[in-house]
Design a protein around this motif. Structure first.
Motif, PDB file in Angstrom:
ATOM      1  N   CYS A   1      -7.268  66.153  68.091  1.00 37.81           N
ATOM      2  CA  CYS A   1      -8.271  65.111  68.356  1.00 37.81           C
ATOM      3  C   CYS A   1      -7.792  64.404  69.679  1.00 37.81           C
ATOM      4  O   CYS A   1      -7.115  63.332  69.665  1.00 37.81           O
ATOM      5  N   PRO A   2      -8.318  65.056  70.843  1.00 38.65           N
ATOM      6  CA  PRO A   2      -7.666  64.444  72.068  1.00 38.65           C
ATOM      7  C   PRO A   2      -8.011  62.806  72.432  1.00 38.65           C
ATOM      8  O   PRO A   2      -6.739  62.219  72.762  1.00 38.65           O
ATOM      9  N   ILE A   3      -8.801  62.360  71.620  1.00 43.53           N
ATOM     10  CA  ILE A   3      -9.057  60.858  71.845  1.00 43.53           C
ATOM     11  C   ILE A   3      -8.002  60.024  71.250  1.00 43.53           C
ATOM     12  O   ILE A   3      -7.511  58.889  71.967  1.00 43.53           O
ATOM     13  N   PHE A   4      -7.128  60.530  70.474  1.00 44.90           N
ATOM     14  CA  PHE A   4      -5.979  60.023  69.701  1.00 44.90           C
ATOM     15  C   PHE A   4      -4.499  60.419  70.217  1.00 44.90           C
ATOM     16  O   PHE A   4      -3.520  59.929  69.811  1.00 44.90           O
ATOM     17  N   LYS A   5      -4.726  60.838  71.427  1.00 42.82           N
ATOM     18  CA  LYS A   5      -3.474  61.008  72.252  1.00 42.82           C
ATOM     19  C   LYS A   5      -2.532  60.077  72.545  1.00 42.82           C
ATOM     20  O   LYS A   5      -1.132  60.260  72.608  1.00 42.82           O
ATOM     21  N   GLY A   6      -3.067  58.919  72.581  1.00 42.43           N
ATOM     22  CA  GLY A   6      -2.399  57.587  72.600  1.00 42.43           C
ATOM     23  C   GLY A   6      -1.316  57.525  71.500  1.00 42.43           C
ATOM     24  O   GLY A   6      -0.268  56.742  71.853  1.00 42.43           O
ATOM     25  N   ILE A   7      -1.333  58.159  70.331  1.00 42.84           N
ATOM     26  CA  ILE A   7      -0.434  58.003  69.271  1.00 42.84           C
ATOM     27  C   ILE A   7       0.842  58.568  69.626  1.00 42.84           C
ATOM     28  O   ILE A   7       1.873  57.841  69.411  1.00 42.84           O
ATOM     29  N   GLY A   8       0.615  59.640  70.363  1.00 41.93           N
ATOM     30  CA  GLY A   8       1.991  60.463  70.919  1.00 41.93           C
ATOM     31  C   GLY A   8       2.848  59.295  71.956  1.00 41.93           C
ATOM     32  O   GLY A   8       4.065  59.326  71.766  1.00 41.93           O
ATOM     33  N   PHE A   9       2.216  58.941  72.704  1.00 43.09           N
ATOM     34  CA  PHE A   9       2.681  57.873  73.683  1.00 43.09           C
ATOM     35  C   PHE A   9       3.307  56.491  72.779  1.00 43.09           C
ATOM     36  O   PHE A   9       4.617  56.016  73.241  1.00 43.09           O
ATOM     37  N   ALA A  10       2.619  56.047  72.032  1.00 37.38           N
ATOM     38  CA  ALA A  10       3.149  54.930  71.211  1.00 37.38           C
ATOM     39  C   ALA A  10       4.440  55.549  70.431  1.00 37.38           C
ATOM     40  O   ALA A  10       5.476  54.607  70.259  1.00 37.38           O
ATOM     41  N   ILE A  11       4.409  56.444  69.743  1.00 40.14           N
ATOM     42  CA  ILE A  11       5.581  56.975  69.093  1.00 40.14           C
ATOM     43  C   ILE A  11       6.762  57.077  70.091  1.00 40.14           C
ATOM     44  O   ILE A  11       7.799  56.575  69.862  1.00 40.14           O
ATOM     45  N   CYS A  12       6.730  57.496  71.115  1.00 35.30           N
ATOM     46  CA  CYS A  12       7.859  57.581  72.028  1.00 35.30           C
ATOM     47  C   CYS A  12       8.260  56.226  72.377  1.00 35.30           C
ATOM     48  O   CYS A  12       9.485  56.011  72.788  1.00 35.30           O
ATOM     49  N   ILE A  13       7.366  55.366  72.749  1.00 30.49           N
ATOM     50  CA  ILE A  13       7.757  53.766  73.037  1.00 30.49           C
ATOM     51  C   ILE A  13       8.483  53.320  71.814  1.00 30.49           C
ATOM     52  O   ILE A  13       9.688  52.665  71.918  1.00 30.49           O
ATOM     53  N   ILE A  14       8.102  53.514  70.739  1.00 24.31           N
ATOM     54  CA  ILE A  14       8.761  53.119  69.385  1.00 24.31           C
ATOM     55  C   ILE A  14      10.232  53.713  69.256  1.00 24.31           C
ATOM     56  O   ILE A  14      10.865  52.970  69.224  1.00 24.31           O
ATOM     57  N   GLY A  15      10.284  55.117  69.715  1.00 21.46           N
ATOM     58  CA  GLY A  15      11.470  55.638  69.736  1.00 21.46           C
ATOM     59  C   GLY A  15      12.403  55.022  70.640  1.00 21.46           C
ATOM     60  O   GLY A  15      13.808  55.023  70.309  1.00 21.46           O
TER      61      GLY A  15
ATOM     62  N   GLY B   1      10.187  45.967  66.729  1.00 17.22           N
ATOM     63  CA  GLY B   1       9.927  47.135  67.667  1.00 17.22           C
ATOM     64  C   GLY B   1       9.563  48.373  66.561  1.00 17.22           C
ATOM     65  O   GLY B   1       8.708  49.414  67.228  1.00 17.22           O
ATOM     66  N   ALA B   2       9.931  48.383  65.486  1.00 17.60           N
ATOM     67  CA  ALA B   2       9.614  49.441  64.662  1.00 17.60           C
ATOM     68  C   ALA B   2       9.123  48.974  63.037  1.00 17.60           C
ATOM     69  O   ALA B   2       9.271  49.591  62.226  1.00 17.60           O
ATOM     70  N   GLY B   3       8.342  47.949  63.087  1.00 15.91           N
ATOM     71  CA  GLY B   3       7.789  47.123  62.023  1.00 15.91           C
ATOM     72  C   GLY B   3       6.442  47.764  61.594  1.00 15.91           C
ATOM     73  O   GLY B   3       6.234  48.899  61.407  1.00 15.91           O
ATOM     74  N   CYS B   4       5.405  46.608  61.780  1.00 11.97           N
ATOM     75  CA  CYS B   4       3.984  47.052  61.644  1.00 11.97           C
ATOM     76  C   CYS B   4       3.550  47.911  62.644  1.00 11.97           C
ATOM     77  O   CYS B   4       2.595  48.870  62.164  1.00 11.97           O
ATOM     78  N   SER B   5       4.219  47.987  63.681  1.00 13.35           N
ATOM     79  CA  SER B   5       3.325  49.027  64.712  1.00 13.35           C
ATOM     80  C   SER B   5       3.630  50.505  64.254  1.00 13.35           C
ATOM     81  O   SER B   5       2.454  51.308  64.456  1.00 13.35           O
ATOM     82  N   ILE B   6       4.894  50.716  63.727  1.00 12.21           N
ATOM     83  CA  ILE B   6       4.904  52.328  63.385  1.00 12.21           C
ATOM     84  C   ILE B   6       3.966  52.493  62.012  1.00 12.21           C
ATOM     85  O   ILE B   6       3.630  53.667  61.936  1.00 12.21           O
ATOM     86  N   LEU B   7       3.819  51.768  61.173  1.00 11.46           N
ATOM     87  CA  LEU B   7       2.996  51.757  60.126  1.00 11.46           C
ATOM     88  C   LEU B   7       1.807  51.802  60.490  1.00 11.46           C
ATOM     89  O   LEU B   7       0.826  52.760  59.815  1.00 11.46           O
ATOM     90  N   ALA B   8       1.169  51.149  61.382  1.00 14.37           N
ATOM     91  CA  ALA B   8      -0.271  51.438  62.159  1.00 14.37           C
ATOM     92  C   ALA B   8      -0.358  52.817  62.602  1.00 14.37           C
ATOM     93  O   ALA B   8      -1.504  53.258  62.567  1.00 14.37           O
ATOM     94  N   VAL B   9       0.909  53.200  63.286  1.00 10.64           N
ATOM     95  CA  VAL B   9       0.438  54.602  63.863  1.00 10.64           C
ATOM     96  C   VAL B   9       0.443  55.610  62.907  1.00 10.64           C
ATOM     97  O   VAL B   9      -0.156  56.544  63.141  1.00 10.64           O
ATOM     98  N   VAL B  10       1.369  55.655  61.837  1.00  9.33           N
ATOM     99  CA  VAL B  10       1.267  56.502  60.847  1.00  9.33           C
ATOM    100  C   VAL B  10      -0.440  56.626  60.173  1.00  9.33           C
ATOM    101  O   VAL B  10      -0.838  57.679  59.627  1.00  9.33           O
TER     102      VAL B  10
ATOM    103  N   PHE C   1       5.952  39.739  68.593  1.00  9.23           N
ATOM    104  CA  PHE C   1       4.567  40.340  68.504  1.00  9.23           C
ATOM    105  C   PHE C   1       4.430  41.255  69.807  1.00  9.23           C
ATOM    106  O   PHE C   1       3.620  42.192  69.703  1.00  9.23           O
ATOM    107  N   LEU C   2       4.704  40.702  70.967  1.00 13.83           N
ATOM    108  CA  LEU C   2       4.313  41.454  72.230  1.00 13.83           C
ATOM    109  C   LEU C   2       5.133  42.795  72.178  1.00 13.83           C
ATOM    110  O   LEU C   2       4.439  44.004  72.694  1.00 13.83           O
ATOM    111  N   ILE C   3       6.428  42.676  71.832  1.00 12.72           N
ATOM    112  CA  ILE C   3       6.947  44.029  71.761  1.00 12.72           C
ATOM    113  C   ILE C   3       6.448  45.160  70.917  1.00 12.72           C
ATOM    114  O   ILE C   3       6.070  46.265  71.174  1.00 12.72           O
ATOM    115  N   GLY C   4       5.862  44.656  69.621  1.00 11.27           N
ATOM    116  CA  GLY C   4       4.979  45.444  68.536  1.00 11.27           C
ATOM    117  C   GLY C   4       3.956  46.049  69.351  1.00 11.27           C
ATOM    118  O   GLY C   4       3.607  47.101  69.011  1.00 11.27           O
ATOM    119  N   ALA C   5       3.025  45.057  69.764  1.00 13.81           N
ATOM    120  CA  ALA C   5       1.791  45.256  70.567  1.00 13.81           C
ATOM    121  C   ALA C   5       2.124  46.207  71.666  1.00 13.81           C
ATOM    122  O   ALA C   5       0.960  47.222  71.860  1.00 13.81           O
TER     123      ALA C   5
END
Length: 709
Positions: free
Chosen positions: A243-257, A584-593, A667-671
């Protein structure tokens, strides 16, 4: 028949504009193909996604060839109504009537049939003339006509590209399994699970933990392995096919990594410092006679009439805080001080090992994990046997497993159980996608998911016995309750409590060496997986730039991670590590999943995903897995995210209370990672021609017209 065609999600939409006859013929053949083989009559199995494909321009539309084994553009007009046998059009009754991949047929294999409107299914002429494939089709985009390449593979194999490189494969199946186990079983299994278990009811905690694993963690673990193995690409480009519109998930995963690599490798560097310090006749944290000790240092082992107060500090605690970290030189996050050069050297050595383990891809990392993934189990077994022979060990085991059934009525216990299983198995970090993408297409990822998940959970349970036998021994020596000894959590459990017990064992040097060697290997495995996820995602997204340059790209990535970790090597670096760990990898990674699960189950479609799994494994996932993917797992993730946001306990480390401004920074780091998802959605919607209303209307017309034609 005057029509122009827009291909939308595998359907053709009539728009009422005249087009050249050659293009009309190709489009008519596509309509006939839909009529002969509608999408609801046969499971649409898909070909591996590493082939070149034309990208759909719609924000919600996956690449079309990924959803159909047979390309209508590669079949001539005369081939559809007069095909002779099912075998000739790529359909076989073997394996339950599954569609044979069209690319398995010879490029010269073609069919002959009369024009549209004639009869089909009659065996008239078995001759096979050459297929003619039009160069382009007219596609209406945003109200204007544009030339677009036709869908489908070429009539003949394309010439080899000197810049293309075949995708790596695991040398052995065990390389993959050990890599997955090594990533999932990390330092958190040793320090986090035992603490959460006894804090939330001991043996009673195993009930919510098991339920959350069965209905939440394992289904998502299975989903990510299947996605990675089927599409054979990383966390960023995979969304072009889902689903191309959700491609931002991939970029978010890399930043969290990247955030995780900034602090996680520093913890491994601390373990390396301990490992080096263990090569001595007397461990440096065994006594209070060192230059860094204070008058509060209290050594109660081997001594009588020693009073332990709230101000007392063990030699191991002062070694960790005043020697390894030198945290006394920092006033807090506002004054973190200079860099500890000893830790800098340790971190440099860690990243050097990581680089030479990853620079050649899975061919090298798959060999390294044979040591780093198996050694921890040997050490855990040795430490378990040694801990079980210590006086007072039974007190720790009883405290670890004694059930407190009243805790099950607390919502916090269920939140902790769900968070622990999700963070332990690691869906959402992109690692499972990356590792599975190097599998063979028909590898049994279902069995792999069950085996590795079980190994992960059992390792956490085993680690609890290793830790609590030692805690019971310490409580026996201090003459206090186990809960008074087990107040440490997180890294402190591994760098203070356990080393303190080791220092007073017979053969302390040996046990200290193998314990910190185990910690180093546990950490390295997770680092390999986390960085491989980023490497695979970026290299698959930009193959024209990075193909053949993996060594340089990995070197650049390692350099970025090393520079990003410098703040964690300062005198106040422990404060930075705690902040990155929490946000860095708290609520943000759960929201990504959560969004990943919704995108796959609701937008891509659970039936389509099930067909993908059947194409690989030969069977469709059962009703239980579908229910978990569609409803149960997303509900659990939403429950955890909301509970975590509503319940924010004060952030503290040792005696330091984090100020309010630091929480805002967290919170800014997570966002900063999660914001990639809505930003990319806006970008995709703005730059995609046409409106959402037009897209929906075109799709509705396509569904309505396909059966008529």
């Amino acid at each position: 028949m005057d029509v122009a065609v827009k291909l939308s999600q595998g359907r053709a939409v009539a728009l009422g504009t005249a087009i050249p006859s050659w293009s009309q013929l190709s489009c008519q053949s596509y309509f006939t193909f839909l009529w002969l083989f509608p999408s609801n009559s046969h499971p649409r199995e898909t070909r591996p996604a590493q082939t070149d494909e034309t990208t759909f321009k719609g924000p919600f539309q996956p690449k079309p060839l990924h959803d159909s084994r047979i390309s209508p553009a590669s079949i001539s007009v005369t081939s559809l109504a007069k095909h002779t046998t099912k075998r000739e059009i790529g359909i076989s009754q073997e394996g339950g009537g599954n569609i044979v991949p069209f690319y398995h047929l010879s490029p010269k294999t073609v069919l002959e049939s009369p024009p549209l409107g004639g009869t089909h299914g009659q065996h008239r002429n078995p001759s096979r003339p050459q297929v003619t494939q039009p160069e382009s089709c007219r596609i209406c985009r945003g109200g204007s006509m544009a030339e677009q390449p036709c869908l489908g593979p070429p009539a003949s194999p394309p010439p080899p590209n000197p810049h293309s490189h075949p995708r790596d494969k695991w040398s052995k199946k065990m390389d993959f399994l050990l890599s997955v186990v090594g990533f999932a079983v990390d330092l958190g299994n040793v320090w986090r699970f035992p603490y959460i278990c006894y804090q939330n009811g001991g043996g009673a905690f195993l009930i919510p933990y098991t339920l959350m694993a069965v209905f939440g963690g394992v289904p998502l673990f299975y989903m990510e392995l299947a996605l990675g193995q089927f599409h054979r690409t990383g966390a960023i480009p995979i969304w072009k096919r889902i689903c191309p519109i959700f491609k931002g998930i991939g970029f978010a995963i890399c930043i969290i990594g990247l955030y995780v690599s900034f602090y996680y490798n520093t913890i491994i560097a601390w373990a390396l410092y301990y490992f080096y310090s263990s090569f001595s006749g007397t461990l440096p944290w065994a006594s209070c006679d060192n230059p860094w000790n204070t008058p509060d240092c209290t050594n109660y082992f081997g001594k009588s009439n020693v009073t332990w107060t709230n101000f007392s500090r063990s030699p191991a605690e002062e070694f960790y805080t005043r020697k390894v970290l030198e945290i006394q030189e920092s006033g807090g996050l506002h004054d973190i001080g200079g860099i500890r050069w000893q830790l800098l050297l340790c971190l440099f050595l860690i990243f050097t090992i990581v680089y030479f383990s990853l620079w050649k891809g899975v061919k090298t990392s798959g060999k390294v994990v044979w040591v780093t993934a198996t050694l921890p189990y040997v050490v855990l077994l040795i430490l378990l046997i040694r801990g079980a022979t210590l006086p007072g060990a039974w007190r720790g085991v009883v405290f670890y497993l004694r059930p407190d059934w009243g805790k099950l009525l607390s919502t916090a216990v269920w939140v902790d159980a769900a968070a622990q299983i999700f963070f332990s198995l690691g869906p959402g970090f992109g690692v499972l996608l990356a590792l599975a993408s190097y599998n063979h297409f028909h590898n049994n990822c279902y069995r792999d998911a069950l085996v590795t998940s079980a190994v992960n959970c059992l390792t956490s349970f085993l680690s609890g016995f290793v830790i609590f036998t030692v805690l019971g021994y310490m409580a026996e020596m201090r003459d206090v309750e186990v809960e008074d000894v087990a107040r440490d959590k997180g890294p402190s459990l591994l760098f203070i409590t356990y080393p303190e017990a080791i220092a007073n064992m017979v053969g302390s040097t040996f046990f200290a060496i193998i314990f910190f060697l185990m910690m180093i290997t546990l950490g390295l495995d997770s680092t390999f997986g986390g960085l491989e996820a980023v490497i695979t995602a970026v290299m698959d997204e930009y193959p024209q730039v990075l193909a053949g340059r993996r060594e340089l790209f990995v070197l650049g990535l390692i350099t970025v991670c090393f520079l990003g970790s410098l703040s964690t090597l300062t005198y106040g670096g422990a404060y930075v590590v705690k902040l990155l760990e929490e946000f860095g990898a708290g609520c943000s990674i759960l929201a990504v999943v959560l969004l990943e699960t919704i995108a796959v189950s609701w937008f891509y479609g659970i039936q389509r995903f099930s067909h993908d799994v059947k194409a690989m494994l030969g069977f469709t996932p059962g009703l239980f897995w579908k229910l978990c993917w569609v409803a149960i797992s997303p509900a659990l993730l939403a429950f955890i995210v909301i509970s975590s946001l509503l319940d924010q306990p004060p952030l503290t480390l040792f005696d330091y209370q984090y100020p309010e401004w630091s929480i805002s920074v967290g919170f800014l780091i997570g966002a900063s990672s999660f914001i990639c998802i809505p930003l990319y959605m806006v970008y995709k919607l703005v730059w995609t021609p046409g409106s959402l209303k037009q897209v929906r209307a075109l799709q509705a017309e396509g569904v309505a017209m396909a059966p008529i034609l």
